[in-house]
Design an enzyme around this catalytic site. Structure first.
Site, PDB file in Angstrom:
ATOM      1  N   PHE A 132      90.088  38.092 -19.117  1.00 24.08           N
ATOM      2  CA  PHE A 132      89.944  36.996 -19.606  1.00 24.08           C
ATOM      3  C   PHE A 132      90.617  36.111 -18.801  1.00 24.08           C
ATOM      4  O   PHE A 132      91.482  36.263 -17.933  1.00 24.08           O
ATOM      5  CB  PHE A 132      90.895  36.608 -20.663  1.00 24.08           C
ATOM      6  CG  PHE A 132      90.443  35.948 -21.555  1.00 24.08           C
ATOM      7  CD1 PHE A 132      88.898  35.343 -22.398  1.00 24.08           C
ATOM      8  CD2 PHE A 132      91.096  34.218 -21.886  1.00 24.08           C
ATOM      9  CE1 PHE A 132      88.713  34.962 -23.022  1.00 24.08           C
ATOM     10  CE2 PHE A 132      90.139  33.936 -22.923  1.00 24.08           C
ATOM     11  CZ  PHE A 132      88.968  32.919 -23.199  1.00 24.08           C
ATOM     12  N   ASP A 213      97.606  43.066 -22.456  1.00 21.94           N
ATOM     13  CA  ASP A 213      96.957  41.947 -23.182  1.00 21.94           C
ATOM     14  C   ASP A 213      96.497  42.814 -24.102  1.00 21.94           C
ATOM     15  O   ASP A 213      95.502  42.912 -23.718  1.00 21.94           O
ATOM     16  CB  ASP A 213      96.381  41.125 -22.162  1.00 21.94           C
ATOM     17  CG  ASP A 213      96.155  39.791 -23.716  1.00 21.94           C
ATOM     18  OD1 ASP A 213      95.428  39.676 -24.838  1.00 21.94           O
ATOM     19  OD2 ASP A 213      95.762  38.589 -22.563  1.00 21.94           O
ATOM     20  N   TYR A 238      94.970  35.150 -34.070  1.00 20.44           N
ATOM     21  CA  TYR A 238      93.735  34.299 -34.929  1.00 20.44           C
ATOM     22  C   TYR A 238      92.876  35.758 -34.829  1.00 20.44           C
ATOM     23  O   TYR A 238      91.219  34.801 -34.995  1.00 20.44           O
ATOM     24  CB  TYR A 238      93.520  33.042 -33.834  1.00 20.44           C
ATOM     25  CG  TYR A 238      93.208  32.972 -32.928  1.00 20.44           C
ATOM     26  CD1 TYR A 238      92.178  33.220 -31.715  1.00 20.44           C
ATOM     27  CD2 TYR A 238      94.198  32.301 -31.835  1.00 20.44           C
ATOM     28  CE1 TYR A 238      92.305  32.793 -30.723  1.00 20.44           C
ATOM     29  CE2 TYR A 238      94.301  32.168 -30.541  1.00 20.44           C
ATOM     30  CZ  TYR A 238      93.108  32.794 -29.774  1.00 20.44           C
ATOM     31  OH  TYR A 238      93.377  32.024 -28.657  1.00 20.44           O
ATOM     32  N   LYS A 239      92.459  36.699 -33.784  1.00 17.42           N
ATOM     33  CA  LYS A 239      91.153  37.484 -33.686  1.00 17.42           C
ATOM     34  C   LYS A 239      91.252  38.487 -35.317  1.00 17.42           C
ATOM     35  O   LYS A 239      91.148  37.957 -36.172  1.00 17.42           O
ATOM     36  CB  LYS A 239      91.196  37.647 -32.727  1.00 17.42           C
ATOM     37  CG  LYS A 239      90.714  37.373 -31.259  1.00 17.42           C
ATOM     38  CD  LYS A 239      90.819  37.074 -29.694  1.00 17.42           C
ATOM     39  CE  LYS A 239      91.080  36.084 -29.017  1.00 17.42           C
ATOM     40  NZ  LYS A 239      91.335  36.706 -27.875  1.00 17.42           N
ATOM     41  N   ARG A 388      77.805  39.874 -28.485  1.00 20.08           N
ATOM     42  CA  ARG A 388      79.398  40.852 -29.014  1.00 20.08           C
ATOM     43  C   ARG A 388      78.776  40.732 -30.588  1.00 20.08           C
ATOM     44  O   ARG A 388      78.921  40.142 -31.058  1.00 20.08           O
ATOM     45  CB  ARG A 388      80.718  40.541 -28.433  1.00 20.08           C
ATOM     46  CG  ARG A 388      80.985  40.352 -27.333  1.00 20.08           C
ATOM     47  CD  ARG A 388      82.079  40.510 -26.928  1.00 20.08           C
ATOM     48  NE  ARG A 388      82.749  39.093 -27.346  1.00 20.08           N
ATOM     49  CZ  ARG A 388      84.173  38.874 -27.684  1.00 20.08           C
ATOM     50  NH1 ARG A 388      84.727  39.095 -26.673  1.00 20.08           N
ATOM     51  NH2 ARG A 388      84.257  36.977 -27.896  1.00 20.08           N
TER      52      ARG A 388
HETATM   53  C1  LIG Z   1      91.451  35.393 -26.822  1.00 19.74           C
HETATM   54  C2  LIG Z   1      92.257  35.699 -24.801  1.00 19.74           C
HETATM   55  C3  LIG Z   1      93.412  34.964 -24.837  1.00 19.74           C
HETATM   56  C4  LIG Z   1      93.389  33.695 -25.337  1.00 19.74           C
HETATM   57  O1  LIG Z   1      95.260  32.925 -25.139  1.00 19.74           O
HETATM   58  P1  LIG Z   1      94.973  31.782 -25.350  1.00 19.74           P
HETATM   59  O2  LIG Z   1      96.098  31.327 -24.797  1.00 19.74           O
HETATM   60  O3  LIG Z   1      95.154  32.309 -27.230  1.00 19.74           O
HETATM   61  O4  LIG Z   1      94.229  30.778 -25.700  1.00 19.74           O
HETATM   62  C5  LIG Z   1      93.583  34.737 -23.460  1.00 19.74           C
HETATM   63  N1  LIG Z   1      93.481  36.704 -22.768  1.00 19.74           N
HETATM   64  C6  LIG Z   1      92.674  36.861 -23.670  1.00 19.74           C
HETATM   65  C7  LIG Z   1      92.328  38.532 -22.762  1.00 19.74           C
HETATM   66  C8  LIG Z   1      91.911  36.908 -24.601  1.00 19.74           C
HETATM   67  O5  LIG Z   1      90.815  37.175 -25.451  1.00 19.74           O
END
Ligand SMILES: *Cc1c(COP(=O)(O)O)cnc(C)c1O
Length: 428
Positions: A132, A213, A238-239, A388
């Site tokens: 990400f 992560d 939040y996921k 997805r």
């Molecule tokens: C959703 C997600 C994020 C989001 O980061 P925030 O700091 O909460 O905005 C970061 N890394 C990965 C791999 C994600 O899936």
């Protein structure tokens, strides 16, 4: 795989729902009548229990004012620690190793600031080219803070097929020039689940700190961070954990590191007993609590409390088992009901390499997602060609999966997607 042998009747889906011992959790969520939500891996749905724990936090504020820090049903002073203890079983760690704090990205900054210690030629960071972007942005800026050039010092291990990573390649990148490794547990696009046990032990053998992560695996998959002996981990809530938009995130620090001083310090990282002595010499907490910086965001943490109660009751092992059956069923239906319509499955097929979502690949993915939304299905588009679909163990039924595939079949047969513009939305 059971291609061609899956029972494609609605009755079969209903029978699976009747046997489902987790089915009762569905009524605790706010689902819209007739709508099918397949985006719980981006933003989990709201539950009555998350709403309740947020209301409790508001009541505490209303009734106690400043005394809410120590009074009420859920006092705020050790709120983050309490949430840490409740998240610990989901990551396979002890309570002291986990804390609710920050966001995924700020926690990456905190842990990179702590664990990335470039020395001589050992100065590179290993990540991967499929992760990400926010993770990459954070690592790039950490390198710049050390006066190093990210183009030279950030290794993004390439993918061989554009969708998945090979653990062999990741391990081969762990050379004596590497000072830190940060990898995802589950890739956000393809849903590949990496072998974190193997990667952790490879990093340990080479004396390189490794962090994961877990954004796309927390709440979907069991973890054994202590057993794997990973150094640290971060995740958002939040996921799959359904704690609401921008809810406070989580982190894990292995107890081997409890004597370290965090890279970014602030008063909420203090040892609790002395925090209010307000001394200018910080005495850090002797656990993961040390990685907090400022005052906890209670209102953004509160929904997590109610949500985690459900995870405790449902148990992550059972949630994973149902999730694997839901995604397998979805893939089987795609293969038998949508064959010849241009779809390919982009996630790994084996259970031990799959996360919680199905990665459906199609050249018309953008327009198909728009048509799905107009057919009351909420999917998730990821450029350039990925749809997805995440059936969530706590609230998605087998009949939802069946219905969704039937709606998709009609969209394809009637070429409904041709009515839409080939352009993604701002949030997609
Ligand atoms: C959703 C997600 C994020 C989001 O980061 P925030 O700091 O909460 O905005 C970061 N890394 C990965 C791999 C994600 O899936």
């Amino acid at each position: 795989m059971s291609v061609g042998t899956v029972d494609t009747t609605r009755n079969y889906a209903k029978a699976m729902d009747r046997e489902d011992e987790l089915a009762s959790f569905r009524k605790e969520f706010y689902l819209k009548d007739g709508a099918i939500y397949m985006d719980g891996n981006s933003l989990g749905l709201m539950s009555k229990r998350a709403e309740k724990s947020l209301t409790v936090a508001m009541d505490t504020w209303r009734n106690f004012g400043i005394d809410g820090w120590t009074e009420g049903d859920a006092p705020w002073f050790d709120y983050s620690e309490r949430l840490g203890a409740m998240m610990a079983p989901l990551v396979g760690a002890s309570a002291e190793e986990v804390i609710a704090t920050g966001s995924t990205t700020t926690n990456i900054h905190q842990l990179a600031a702590t664990f990335y210690k470039p020395e001589g030629k050992r100065a590179k960071i290993v990540a991967d080219e499929l992760t990400f972007p926010s993770d990459i942005y954070a690592l790039q800026s950490q390198l710049r803070l050390h006066g190093l050039n990210p183009d030279e010092h950030l290794i993004r291990v390439p993918s061989r097929d554009g969708r998945t990573l090979d653990e062999e390649d990741l391990i081969a990148a762990m050379t004596d020039e590497v000072a830190l490794v940060l990898l995802p547990s589950v890739l956000y696009r393809s849903g590949q689940l990496l072998d974190m046990a193997r990667l952790s032990s490879a990093a340990r053998e080479r004396n390189i700190p490794i962090g994961f992560d877990l954004c796309h695996s927390i709440g979907a998959i069991p973890h054994e961070l202590s057993q794997w002996d990973a150094d640290f981990a971060v995740w958002c809530n939040y996921k799959y954990l359904n704690a609401g938009p921008g809810s406070v995130a989580g982190l894990f620090v292995n107890r081997r590191h409890f004597s370290k001083v965090p890279g970014l310090t602030g008063w909420f990282g203090s040892k609790k007993e002395v925090q209010f002595e307000l001394d200018h010499q910080l005495t850090p907490a002797e656990d993961a609590g040390a990685y907090q910086i400022g005052t906890p965001h209670i209102l953004s943490a509160a929904p997590l409390l109610g949500s985690l109660e459900m995870f405790r009751e449902a148990e992550i092992g059972r949630l994973r088992e149902k999730s694997l059956r839901l995604t397998r069923y979805l893939m089987d239906l795609v293969e038998s009901e949508l064959s010849g319509m241009g779809f390919a499955i982009g996630n790994p097929n084996e259970d031990y390499r799959r996360g919680g979502h199905v990665c459906l690949v199609h050249d018309e993915a953008v327009r198909i997602c728009k048509a799905l939304k107009d057919n009351a299905v909420v999917p998730d588009f990821r450029a350039p060609d990925v749809i997805r679909l995440a059936p969530i163990s706590l609230y998605t039924s087998f009949e939802d999966v069946w219905d969704m595939v039937q709606r998709l079949k009609v969209i394809m047969e009637e070429k409904q997607y041709e009515r839409y513009e080939k352009k993604r939305g701002v949030v997609a």
